[in-house]
Scaffold this motif. Sequence first.
Motif, PDB file in Angstrom:
ATOM      1  N   MET A   1     -25.128  -0.753  -1.208  1.00 25.08           N
ATOM      2  CA  MET A   1     -24.519  -0.288  -2.441  1.00 25.08           C
ATOM      3  C   MET A   1     -24.854  -1.274  -3.549  1.00 25.08           C
ATOM      4  SD  MET A   1     -20.477   0.503  -3.294  1.00 25.08           S
ATOM      5  CE  MET A   1     -20.210   1.099  -1.666  1.00 25.08           C
ATOM      6  N   SER A   2     -25.189  -0.765  -4.710  1.00 24.23           N
ATOM      7  CA  SER A   2     -25.549  -1.626  -5.837  1.00 24.23           C
ATOM      8  C   SER A   2     -24.304  -2.354  -6.356  1.00 24.23           C
ATOM      9  CB  SER A   2     -26.160  -0.805  -6.968  1.00 24.23           C
ATOM     10  OG  SER A   2     -25.158  -0.070  -7.634  1.00 24.23           O
ATOM     11  N   PRO A   3     -24.500  -3.491  -7.029  1.00 23.63           N
ATOM     12  CA  PRO A   3     -23.346  -4.187  -7.623  1.00 23.63           C
ATOM     13  C   PRO A   3     -22.571  -3.301  -8.603  1.00 23.63           C
ATOM     14  CG  PRO A   3     -25.254  -5.632  -7.599  1.00 23.63           C
ATOM     15  CD  PRO A   3     -25.734  -4.270  -7.176  1.00 23.63           C
ATOM     16  N   ALA A   4     -23.277  -2.478  -9.375  1.00 24.29           N
ATOM     17  CA  ALA A   4     -22.595  -1.588 -10.321  1.00 24.29           C
ATOM     18  C   ALA A   4     -21.731  -0.569  -9.576  1.00 24.29           C
ATOM     19  CB  ALA A   4     -23.598  -0.889 -11.222  1.00 24.29           C
ATOM     20  N   ALA A   5     -22.264   0.042  -8.523  1.00 23.42           N
ATOM     21  CA  ALA A   5     -21.502   1.023  -7.748  1.00 23.42           C
ATOM     22  C   ALA A   5     -20.290   0.372  -7.095  1.00 23.42           C
ATOM     23  CB  ALA A   5     -22.382   1.682  -6.700  1.00 23.42           C
ATOM     24  N   LEU A   6     -20.447  -0.844  -6.615  1.00 27.34           N
ATOM     25  CA  LEU A   6     -19.327  -1.558  -6.024  1.00 27.34           C
ATOM     26  C   LEU A   6     -18.240  -1.818  -7.072  1.00 27.34           C
ATOM     27  CD1 LEU A   6     -18.053  -2.891  -3.579  1.00 27.34           C
ATOM     28  CD2 LEU A   6     -19.347  -4.950  -4.115  1.00 27.34           C
ATOM     29  N   ARG A   7     -18.633  -2.220  -8.263  1.00 30.01           N
ATOM     30  CA  ARG A   7     -17.675  -2.467  -9.344  1.00 30.01           C
ATOM     31  C   ARG A   7     -16.980  -1.170  -9.739  1.00 30.01           C
ATOM     32  NH1 ARG A   7     -13.916  -5.290 -11.576  1.00 30.01           N
ATOM     33  NH2 ARG A   7     -13.953  -5.385 -13.826  1.00 30.01           N
ATOM     34  N   ILE A   8     -17.739  -0.093  -9.866  1.00 36.15           N
ATOM     35  CA  ILE A   8     -17.164   1.205 -10.221  1.00 36.15           C
ATOM     36  C   ILE A   8     -16.173   1.659  -9.150  1.00 36.15           C
ATOM     37  CG2 ILE A   8     -17.689   3.669 -10.527  1.00 36.15           C
ATOM     38  CD1 ILE A   8     -20.363   2.674 -11.836  1.00 36.15           C
ATOM     39  N   SER A   9     -16.537   1.527  -7.879  1.00 33.37           N
ATOM     40  CA  SER A   9     -15.623   1.954  -6.814  1.00 33.37           C
ATOM     41  C   SER A   9     -14.347   1.121  -6.824  1.00 33.37           C
ATOM     42  CB  SER A   9     -16.299   1.921  -5.443  1.00 33.37           C
ATOM     43  OG  SER A   9     -16.554   0.601  -5.014  1.00 33.37           O
ATOM     44  N   ASP A  10     -14.452  -0.172  -7.089  1.00 32.33           N
ATOM     45  CA  ASP A  10     -13.254  -1.016  -7.183  1.00 32.33           C
ATOM     46  C   ASP A  10     -12.350  -0.566  -8.332  1.00 32.33           C
ATOM     47  OD1 ASP A  10     -14.065  -2.567  -5.026  1.00 32.33           O
ATOM     48  OD2 ASP A  10     -14.773  -4.242  -6.263  1.00 32.33           O
ATOM     49  N   LEU A  11     -12.943  -0.291  -9.492  1.00 34.56           N
ATOM     50  CA  LEU A  11     -12.163   0.165 -10.650  1.00 34.56           C
ATOM     51  C   LEU A  11     -11.547   1.542 -10.390  1.00 34.56           C
ATOM     52  CD1 LEU A  11     -14.632  -1.028 -13.422  1.00 34.56           C
ATOM     53  CD2 LEU A  11     -12.328  -1.951 -13.004  1.00 34.56           C
ATOM     54  N   ASN A  12     -12.305   2.429  -9.758  1.00 32.35           N
ATOM     55  CA  ASN A  12     -11.785   3.750  -9.438  1.00 32.35           C
ATOM     56  C   ASN A  12     -10.658   3.669  -8.413  1.00 32.35           C
ATOM     57  OD1 ASN A  12     -13.530   4.952 -11.229  1.00 32.35           O
ATOM     58  ND2 ASN A  12     -14.983   5.633  -9.673  1.00 32.35           N
ATOM     59  N   ASP A  13     -10.834   2.832  -7.403  1.00 29.23           N
ATOM     60  CA  ASP A  13      -9.781   2.662  -6.395  1.00 29.23           C
ATOM     61  C   ASP A  13      -8.501   2.123  -7.022  1.00 29.23           C
ATOM     62  OD1 ASP A  13     -11.431   3.588  -4.362  1.00 29.23           O
ATOM     63  OD2 ASP A  13     -11.894   1.580  -3.589  1.00 29.23           O
ATOM     64  N   LEU A  14      -8.632   1.203  -7.969  1.00 29.20           N
ATOM     65  CA  LEU A  14      -7.463   0.637  -8.632  1.00 29.20           C
ATOM     66  C   LEU A  14      -6.688   1.722  -9.378  1.00 29.20           C
ATOM     67  CD1 LEU A  14      -5.814  -1.881  -9.386  1.00 29.20           C
ATOM     68  CD2 LEU A  14      -7.359  -2.169 -11.339  1.00 29.20           C
ATOM     69  N   LEU A  15      -7.383   2.559 -10.133  1.00 30.99           N
ATOM     70  CA  LEU A  15      -6.707   3.654 -10.834  1.00 30.99           C
ATOM     71  C   LEU A  15      -6.080   4.624  -9.840  1.00 30.99           C
ATOM     72  CD1 LEU A  15      -5.884   5.462 -13.188  1.00 30.99           C
ATOM     73  CD2 LEU A  15      -8.221   6.383 -13.187  1.00 30.99           C
ATOM     74  N   ARG A  16      -6.849   5.044  -8.856  1.00 29.90           N
ATOM     75  CA  ARG A  16      -6.354   6.045  -7.906  1.00 29.90           C
ATOM     76  C   ARG A  16      -5.136   5.543  -7.134  1.00 29.90           C
ATOM     77  NH1 ARG A  16      -7.064   5.988  -3.119  1.00 29.90           N
ATOM     78  NH2 ARG A  16      -8.942   4.726  -3.170  1.00 29.90           N
ATOM     79  N   ALA A  17      -5.165   4.294  -6.717  1.00 31.50           N
ATOM     80  CA  ALA A  17      -4.087   3.765  -5.880  1.00 31.50           C
ATOM     81  C   ALA A  17      -2.836   3.387  -6.660  1.00 31.50           C
ATOM     82  CB  ALA A  17      -4.595   2.555  -5.105  1.00 31.50           C
ATOM     83  N   THR A  18      -2.988   3.089  -7.961  1.00 27.91           N
ATOM     84  CA  THR A  18      -1.838   2.590  -8.726  1.00 27.91           C
ATOM     85  C   THR A  18      -1.436   3.470  -9.897  1.00 27.91           C
ATOM     86  OG1 THR A  18      -3.168   1.284 -10.276  1.00 27.91           O
ATOM     87  CG2 THR A  18      -2.522   0.215  -8.192  1.00 27.91           C
ATOM     88  N   PHE A  19      -2.352   4.302 -10.399  1.00 25.15           N
ATOM     89  CA  PHE A  19      -2.160   5.111 -11.600  1.00 25.15           C
ATOM     90  C   PHE A  19      -1.939   4.238 -12.839  1.00 25.15           C
ATOM     91  CE2 PHE A  19      -0.361   9.316  -9.602  1.00 25.15           C
ATOM     92  CZ  PHE A  19      -1.482   9.417  -8.806  1.00 25.15           C
ATOM     93  N   LEU A  20      -2.358   2.973 -12.808  1.00 24.89           N
ATOM     94  CA  LEU A  20      -2.035   2.038 -13.877  1.00 24.89           C
ATOM     95  C   LEU A  20      -3.159   1.729 -14.851  1.00 24.89           C
ATOM     96  CD1 LEU A  20       0.097  -0.581 -11.905  1.00 24.89           C
ATOM     97  CD2 LEU A  20       0.896   1.245 -13.418  1.00 24.89           C
ATOM     98  N   THR A  21      -4.390   2.001 -14.537  1.00 25.79           N
ATOM     99  CA  THR A  21      -5.498   1.516 -15.371  1.00 25.79           C
ATOM    100  C   THR A  21      -6.266   2.635 -16.068  1.00 25.79           C
ATOM    101  OG1 THR A  21      -6.934   1.478 -13.428  1.00 25.79           O
ATOM    102  CG2 THR A  21      -5.775  -0.564 -13.986  1.00 25.79           C
ATOM    103  N   GLY A  22      -5.616   3.748 -16.304  1.00 25.42           N
ATOM    104  CA  GLY A  22      -6.241   4.880 -16.983  1.00 25.42           C
ATOM    105  C   GLY A  22      -5.206   5.963 -17.166  1.00 25.42           C
ATOM    106  N   LYS A  23      -5.671   7.154 -17.416  1.00 25.36           N
ATOM    107  CA  LYS A  23      -4.782   8.305 -17.548  1.00 25.36           C
ATOM    108  C   LYS A  23      -4.829   9.122 -16.271  1.00 25.36           C
ATOM    109  CE  LYS A  23      -5.043   8.861 -22.529  1.00 25.36           C
ATOM    110  NZ  LYS A  23      -5.242   9.804 -23.638  1.00 25.36           N
TER     111      LYS A  23
END
Length: 110
Positions: A1-23
């Motif tokens: 997995m590319s570094p960008a994809a890894l960063r995106i998945s981490d950011l997406n997981d954070l939103l999905r798991a917490t509902f705190l970092t987006g809408k």
Amino acid sequence: MSPAALRISDLNDLLRATFLTGKVVFTEGIAALSDDHRSQVVEAVQSFRQFTPDNDPYGEHDFGSIEIDGVGRVFWKIDYYDPDYRYHNENAADPTTTRRVLTIMLAIEY
């Protein structure tokens, strides 16, 4: 997995798991569910971990499909917008210029 994809998945997981970092947006079908069913949907989305090369080919953790008893199939999807939520943003790895929107919907609404 590319570094960008890894960063995106981490950011997406954070939103999905917490509902705190987006809408987070519920479609009309999800909003119309009973409180109990809606709670089941939220719990299932937040705890989703069943990513595979078949359902997550780019490794970004931006989509999921879940079957919930009494509700049916539920989809969730993360999209990327500019800071004003007006246009699609191509740089999903940069949280300073990208706003995330998690949409949760009944599959029949797709």
